[in-house]
Design a protein around this motif. Structure first.
Motif: not given
Length: 186
Positions: A28, A96-97, A100-101, A105, A127
């Motif tokens: 994140v 998701y990660l 996002v990486s 976001p 979160i």
């Protein structure tokens, strides 16, 4: 190995939690270099939020089924449902990660008032609950993996499991609301 893990559930929970949260915050906050990740086609990256919405709804259904199974004394069905929910959670998190990486976001596309008074509070609670769930899930999982079925009711597994499942359900539900706000309503 099992006897040592059995005697070290809190320590293992702490270790697994630190590793998991380091990966989450690393992704994140952009600590993981983008060059270290394979780049998927744009259509796949664009599909991840929609895939994760389906995964979240499935996870809610599976957690509720697991909860119902244990209330009916169906231990094997409960175990299978909760392991499936854990796989769904891991799938959600990896996707998701990964996104996002690579892309960072997603910005909220709606009105500022909705963003400040609806979106951010819902996202924040989602979160927070997701982070709180990680050690709880590791703890109940390790208790379940290191004990016989007959021993589990005498451990903290039932008590902590109820809390973990409740928070997990709320987190997945709020995550679904976040998805609806980002990709359906606005």
């Amino acid at each position: 190995m099992e006897l040592r893990a059995r005697d070290r559930v809190p320590e293992l929970t702490g270790l697994l939690t630190v590793v998991a949260l380091a990966l989450v915050f690393g992704a994140v906050l952009g600590v993981i270099p983008r060059a270290a990740l394979p780049v998927a086609p744009e259509w796949f990256l664009a599909a991840i939020p929609h895939i994760n919405a389906v995964v979240s709804v499935l996870a809610i259904v599976v957690i509720l089924a697991g909860w119902r199974a244990i209330r009916q004394g169906q231990v094997t069905r409960h175990r299978n449902a909760m392991l499936a929910a854990l796989v769904l959670f891991a799938t959600f998190l990896v996707l998701y990660l990964y996104r996002v990486s690579l892309e960072g976001p997603t910005d909220f596309p709606g009105p500022t008032a909705v963003e400040q008074f609806v979106y951010f509070p819902i996202l924040g609670i989602h979160i927070l609950l997701a982070i709180v769930c990680i050690p709880l899930l590791f703890y109940v999982l390790l208790l379940a993996l290191t004990r016989s079925t007959g021993e589990i009711p005498t451990t903290n597994h039932p008590r902590v499991g109820r809390v973990a499942a409740t928070l997990w359900l709320v987190s997945f539900a709020l995550g679904t609301v976040v998805y609806l706000l980002l990709y359906v309503l606005y």
